[in-house]
Design an enzyme around this catalytic site. Structure first.
Site, PDB file in Angstrom:
ATOM      1  N   LYS A  13       0.718  -0.582  -7.535  1.00 28.11           N
ATOM      2  CA  LYS A  13       1.305   0.289  -8.565  1.00 28.11           C
ATOM      3  C   LYS A  13       2.818   0.082  -8.657  1.00 28.11           C
ATOM      4  O   LYS A  13       3.367   0.002  -9.743  1.00 28.11           O
ATOM      5  CB  LYS A  13       1.029   1.775  -8.245  1.00 28.11           C
ATOM      6  CG  LYS A  13      -0.443   2.142  -8.188  1.00 28.11           C
ATOM      7  CD  LYS A  13      -0.652   3.646  -8.075  1.00 28.11           C
ATOM      8  CE  LYS A  13      -0.124   4.268  -6.802  1.00 28.11           C
ATOM      9  NZ  LYS A  13      -0.784   3.777  -5.569  1.00 28.11           N
ATOM     10  N   ARG A  88      -1.262  13.373  -7.387  1.00 25.00           N
ATOM     11  CA  ARG A  88      -2.135  12.884  -6.317  1.00 25.00           C
ATOM     12  C   ARG A  88      -3.363  13.783  -6.154  1.00 25.00           C
ATOM     13  O   ARG A  88      -4.217  13.492  -5.338  1.00 25.00           O
ATOM     14  CB  ARG A  88      -1.411  12.931  -4.976  1.00 25.00           C
ATOM     15  CG  ARG A  88      -0.464  11.781  -4.632  1.00 25.00           C
ATOM     16  CD  ARG A  88      -1.160  10.526  -4.262  1.00 25.00           C
ATOM     17  NE  ARG A  88      -0.719   9.802  -3.086  1.00 25.00           N
ATOM     18  CZ  ARG A  88       0.329   9.015  -2.976  1.00 25.00           C
ATOM     19  NH1 ARG A  88       1.180   8.870  -3.940  1.00 25.00           N
ATOM     20  NH2 ARG A  88       0.541   8.348  -1.854  1.00 25.00           N
ATOM     21  N   ARG A 127       1.541  -5.565   4.500  1.00 26.44           N
ATOM     22  CA  ARG A 127       2.671  -5.267   3.612  1.00 26.44           C
ATOM     23  C   ARG A 127       3.985  -5.184   4.390  1.00 26.44           C
ATOM     24  O   ARG A 127       4.044  -4.593   5.464  1.00 26.44           O
ATOM     25  CB  ARG A 127       2.427  -3.944   2.876  1.00 26.44           C
ATOM     26  CG  ARG A 127       3.601  -3.533   1.995  1.00 26.44           C
ATOM     27  CD  ARG A 127       3.220  -2.537   0.943  1.00 26.44           C
ATOM     28  NE  ARG A 127       2.909  -1.211   1.471  1.00 26.44           N
ATOM     29  CZ  ARG A 127       2.554  -0.187   0.698  1.00 26.44           C
ATOM     30  NH1 ARG A 127       2.433  -0.357  -0.600  1.00 26.44           N
ATOM     31  NH2 ARG A 127       2.291   0.981   1.232  1.00 26.44           N
ATOM     32  N   ARG A 155       6.208  -0.434   6.872  1.00 22.95           N
ATOM     33  CA  ARG A 155       6.361   1.009   6.699  1.00 22.95           C
ATOM     34  C   ARG A 155       5.633   1.745   7.821  1.00 22.95           C
ATOM     35  O   ARG A 155       4.568   1.324   8.247  1.00 22.95           O
ATOM     36  CB  ARG A 155       5.764   1.428   5.345  1.00 22.95           C
ATOM     37  CG  ARG A 155       6.766   1.434   4.223  1.00 22.95           C
ATOM     38  CD  ARG A 155       6.146   1.627   2.877  1.00 22.95           C
ATOM     39  NE  ARG A 155       5.244   2.774   2.778  1.00 22.95           N
ATOM     40  CZ  ARG A 155       4.731   3.213   1.636  1.00 22.95           C
ATOM     41  NH1 ARG A 155       5.051   2.606   0.504  1.00 22.95           N
ATOM     42  NH2 ARG A 155       3.908   4.231   1.606  1.00 22.95           N
ATOM     43  N   ARG A 166      -4.858   7.682   4.770  1.00 25.21           N
ATOM     44  CA  ARG A 166      -4.378   7.666   3.378  1.00 25.21           C
ATOM     45  C   ARG A 166      -5.499   7.293   2.416  1.00 25.21           C
ATOM     46  O   ARG A 166      -5.588   7.840   1.317  1.00 25.21           O
ATOM     47  CB  ARG A 166      -3.207   6.686   3.246  1.00 25.21           C
ATOM     48  CG  ARG A 166      -1.960   7.215   3.942  1.00 25.21           C
ATOM     49  CD  ARG A 166      -0.954   6.119   4.170  1.00 25.21           C
ATOM     50  NE  ARG A 166      -0.362   5.650   2.951  1.00 25.21           N
ATOM     51  CZ  ARG A 166       0.130   4.429   2.781  1.00 25.21           C
ATOM     52  NH1 ARG A 166       0.068   3.548   3.768  1.00 25.21           N
ATOM     53  NH2 ARG A 166       0.653   4.082   1.642  1.00 25.21           N
TER      54      ARG A 166
HETATM   55  P1  AMP Z   1       3.329   6.283  -1.474  1.00 23.49           P
HETATM   56  O1  AMP Z   1       4.606   5.524  -1.302  1.00 23.49           O
HETATM   57  O2  AMP Z   1       3.088   6.687  -2.910  1.00 23.49           O
HETATM   58  O3  AMP Z   1       2.141   5.578  -0.855  1.00 23.49           O
HETATM   59  O4  AMP Z   1       3.511   7.673  -0.682  1.00 23.49           O
HETATM   60  C1  AMP Z   1       3.754   7.696   0.710  1.00 23.49           C
HETATM   61  C2  AMP Z   1       3.434   9.073   1.252  1.00 23.49           C
HETATM   62  O5  AMP Z   1       4.285  10.054   0.617  1.00 23.49           O
HETATM   63  C3  AMP Z   1       2.015   9.569   0.996  1.00 23.49           C
HETATM   64  O6  AMP Z   1       1.101   9.101   1.970  1.00 23.49           O
HETATM   65  C4  AMP Z   1       2.217  11.079   1.073  1.00 23.49           C
HETATM   66  O7  AMP Z   1       2.359  11.533   2.418  1.00 23.49           O
HETATM   67  C5  AMP Z   1       3.575  11.253   0.392  1.00 23.49           C
HETATM   68  N1  AMP Z   1       3.417  11.443  -1.069  1.00 23.49           N
HETATM   69  C6  AMP Z   1       3.801  10.589  -2.064  1.00 23.49           C
HETATM   70  N2  AMP Z   1       3.509  11.088  -3.273  1.00 23.49           N
HETATM   71  C7  AMP Z   1       2.918  12.289  -3.047  1.00 23.49           C
HETATM   72  C8  AMP Z   1       2.370  13.297  -3.887  1.00 23.49           C
HETATM   73  N3  AMP Z   1       2.336  13.158  -5.233  1.00 23.49           N
HETATM   74  N4  AMP Z   1       1.847  14.402  -3.304  1.00 23.49           N
HETATM   75  C9  AMP Z   1       1.861  14.570  -1.969  1.00 23.49           C
HETATM   76  N5  AMP Z   1       2.341  13.659  -1.105  1.00 23.49           N
HETATM   77  C10 AMP Z   1       2.873  12.522  -1.638  1.00 23.49           C
END
Ligand code: AMP
Length: 210
Positions: A13, A88, A127, A155, A166
């Site tokens: 994404k 989410r 990654r 990460r 996740r």
């Molecule tokens: P991402 O970089 O989008 O994979 O997000 C990394 C982490 O941030 C996720 O595993 C969640 O812990 C938190 N996170 C990101 N976006 C959201 C969201 N919309 N709602 C809740 N937690 C989020």
């Protein structure tokens, strides 16, 4: 044009959002990036968020919805935006629709970058992200960023246990949004199991950008 990006963690994404941002002049709003910035800055919000992120869980809705509402006030969203990693779950999707209605805006398309779970596990495990410029690559790049020579890191939440958590959260809470947006006749789907360039070609076609 206002777009929501859907897809499992690691579906690509962020990569597609970056291209769209450059080509269609859209603001890129990544809640993951906003949260990681808060963690790095050591704010109260960042400290709270980190405890959830480290476990692969969702940060509480009120925290994330507040961040997005604030970000949507930024003038750079006037010519359109891409939401990456938000909503989410259905509570976030409903809050987003309500906030956009208040702002006299709406989501035009929900773009699903569709990738099978086994491909996702492989991608997330390898990654690597540049801590200097944000470049996202893989273990094949080695330890140095090919763009800016900064250090490439894994990460914290790309560890195997956290990846599993996740993906479970995605299946239970986020995947149902595919039906939410299909019901609004806004769902556009691309096969994400191809090179980023091939995927983007399809994205442009399906969003009528070329
Ligand atoms: P991402 O970089 O989008 O994979 O997000 C990394 C982490 O941030 C996720 O595993 C969640 O812990 C938190 N996170 C990101 N976006 C959201 C969201 N919309 N709602 C809740 N937690 C989020």
């Amino acid at each position: 044009m206002n777009i929501v990006l859907l897809g499992a963690p690691g579906a690509g994404k962020g990569t597609q959002a970056q291209q769209l941002k450059n080509d269609a002049h859209l603001a890129h709003i990544s809640t993951g990036d906003l949260l990681r910035e808060a963690v790095a800055a050591g704010t109260e919000l960042g400290k709270e968020a980190k405890s959830y992120m480290d476990k692969g869980q969702l940060v509480p809705d009120e925290v994330v919805i507040g961040l997005v509402k604030e970000r949507l006030q930024n003038p750079d969203t006037e010519s359109g935006f891409i939401l990456d990693g938000f909503p989410r779950n259905s509570a976030q999707a409903i809050a987003l629709d309500a906030e956009l209605a208040d702002l006299d805006k709406h989501i035009d398309s929900a773009l699903l970058v569709d990738v099978a779970p086994n491909v996702i596990i492989e991608r997330l495990s390898s990654r690597r992200v540049c801590s200097a410029c944000g470049y996202t690559g893989s273990a094949k790049d080695g330890a140095t960023c090919p763009v800016c020579s900064g250090p490439l890191m894994q990460r914290d939440d790309d560890e195997p246990e956290t990846i599993k958590a996740r993906l479970d959260v995605y299946a239970a809470q986020t995947a149902p949004l595919i039906e939410y947006y299909r019901g609004q006749d806004k769902l556009v789907s691309v096969d994400g199991d191809r090179t980023p360039e091939e995927v983007y070609g399809d994205v442009k076609m399906k969003l009528h950008l070329s």
